[in-house]
Scaffold this active site. Structure first.
Site, mmCIF file in Angstrom:
data_model
loop_
_atom_site.group_PDB
_atom_site.id
_atom_site.type_symbol
_atom_site.label_atom_id
_atom_site.label_comp_id
_atom_site.label_asym_id
_atom_site.label_seq_id
_atom_site.Cartn_x
_atom_site.Cartn_y
_atom_site.Cartn_z
ATOM 1 N N LYS A 66 0.936 -1.203 -0.158
ATOM 2 C CA LYS A 66 0.030 0.028 0.032
ATOM 3 C C LYS A 66 0.970 1.512 -0.054
ATOM 4 O O LYS A 66 0.386 2.208 -0.529
ATOM 5 C CB LYS A 66 -0.888 -0.114 1.185
ATOM 6 C CG LYS A 66 -2.048 -1.061 1.061
ATOM 7 C CD LYS A 66 -3.090 -1.120 2.205
ATOM 8 C CE LYS A 66 -4.105 -2.170 1.966
ATOM 9 N NZ LYS A 66 -5.353 -1.791 2.632
ATOM 10 N N ASP A 102 -9.737 2.606 2.296
ATOM 11 C CA ASP A 102 -9.925 1.729 3.595
ATOM 12 C C ASP A 102 -10.204 2.715 4.672
ATOM 13 O O ASP A 102 -10.953 2.423 5.439
ATOM 14 C CB ASP A 102 -8.109 1.507 4.122
ATOM 15 C CG ASP A 102 -7.713 0.283 3.259
ATOM 16 O OD1 ASP A 102 -8.617 -0.583 2.826
ATOM 17 O OD2 ASP A 102 -6.348 0.115 3.209
#
Ligand code: NAP
Length: 281
Positions: A66, A102
């Site tokens: 990420k 997220d």
């Protein structure tokens, strides 16, 4: 024509993203698109990115890429920029556009489970890509203290720097090795963002001073497989509210689909596909 979506990470054995996204795509009548796992080790990352840029509409990015994916991306949204982490990429011509769903996915999972963030003091264990999205979203939702506990101090410091730059919440670092001795009484919400307790090897339990937990506190784990990690089980046994990672998976996934396809995804179908996949586990 680009007809692929997928998830890039390593390892991906546990991932339920294909199940959820393919169910949504079928329900939306987008039979031409298939969502697949792109499981690649770090030395295969460059080749994977070339393949994705050539054949994919978009890709989710998961553990451990990420943050590492940032240099390959030409454009980022506000959410990805402040978090310094990307979980969703859209391919446009030869360009990669990154965002982070997220944080909003996590906030939605908290609100669906009746957990308040505004005005609260929070402890986040782990300081990786997912922690960055979660922490910056919690800050935006009004948390007044976000402490970070992790192994590598530089990674914890860098997340704390982000928080201090973009908001007014207090933050301090707790050494992972000292967590067992930490005073946890101030925290309303304690979040595990490490993979400790995830399948396979799910029997491993996060080292934590469980005996100090109090009933008014809430435990959250980003892991969704198993749904009840050792960390959450300890909280449940003591009568605390616990929130597993399934709703976050659902809502961050819905955010990704909306980013790629520009329409509202079928949440109920996605949820049912996840529950069906986990039935019996
Ligand atoms: P990441 O970028 O690789 O970060 C992992 C973090 O966990 C780092 O802070 C790392 O510590 C720590 N860590 C790793 N192994 C550890 C161990 N054995 N003991 C203690 N700490 C450890 O990964 P990520 O993308 O943030 O993902 C983390 C977890 O969240 C994964 O389990 C992932 O599946 C889950 N997740 C779930 C959702 C959802 O939708 N439910 C969404 C995103 C992520 P160091 O910094 O010290 O190395």
């Amino acid at each position: 024509m680009r007809t692929k979506l997928g998830v890039l990470g390593y390892p991906l054995g546990h991932s339920l993203s294909p199940v959820m996204h393919n169910a949504a795509l079928r329900a939306m009548g987008r039979d031409e698109i298939e969502y697949i796992k792109v499981e690649r080790d770090y030395h295969e990352l460059q080749a994977a990115i070339e393949e994705i840029k050539r054949d994919f509409l978009g890709i989710n990015v998961t553990i451990p890429y990420k943050e590492k994916i940032m240099p390959w991306v030409q454009e980022v949204t506000y959410e990805a920029r402040i978090a310094g982490a990307i979980n969703t990429i859209m391919i446009k011509d030869d360009r990669m556009i990154g965002t982070n769903t997220d944080g909003l996915g996590f906030l939605r999972s908290l609100s669906e489970n009746g957990v308040q963030v505004d005005g609260q003091e929070i402890l986040i264990i782990g300081a990786g890509g997912a922690a960055r999205g979660v922490a910056t979203a919690l800050l935006g939702a009004g948390a007044i203290r976000i402490d970070i506990c992790n192994r590598k101090k530089n990674r914890g410091n860098s997340l704390m720097d982000i928080l201090l730059t973009i908001g007014k919440a207090k933050t301090s670092w707790i050494d992972y090795k000292a967590l067992m001795r930490a005073d946890i009484s101030r925290y309303h919400l304690i979040i595990n963002t490490t993979p400790v307790g995830m399948h396979p090897g799910g029997a491993e339990k996060l080292p934590f001073p469980y005996e100090k937990l109090e009933k008014h506190q809430v435990l959250t784990d980003l892991i969704y497989r198993p749904r009840l990690t050792g960390f959450l089980q300890e909280g449940k046994d003591r009568g605390l509210k616990v929130v597993d990672g399934l709703d976050m998976l659902l809502y961050q996934g819905a955010g990704s689909l909306a980013f790629w396809l520009g329409c509202e995804p079928p949440i109920d179908v996605m949820r049912e596909s996840l529950l069906e996949a986990l039935r019996g586990e």
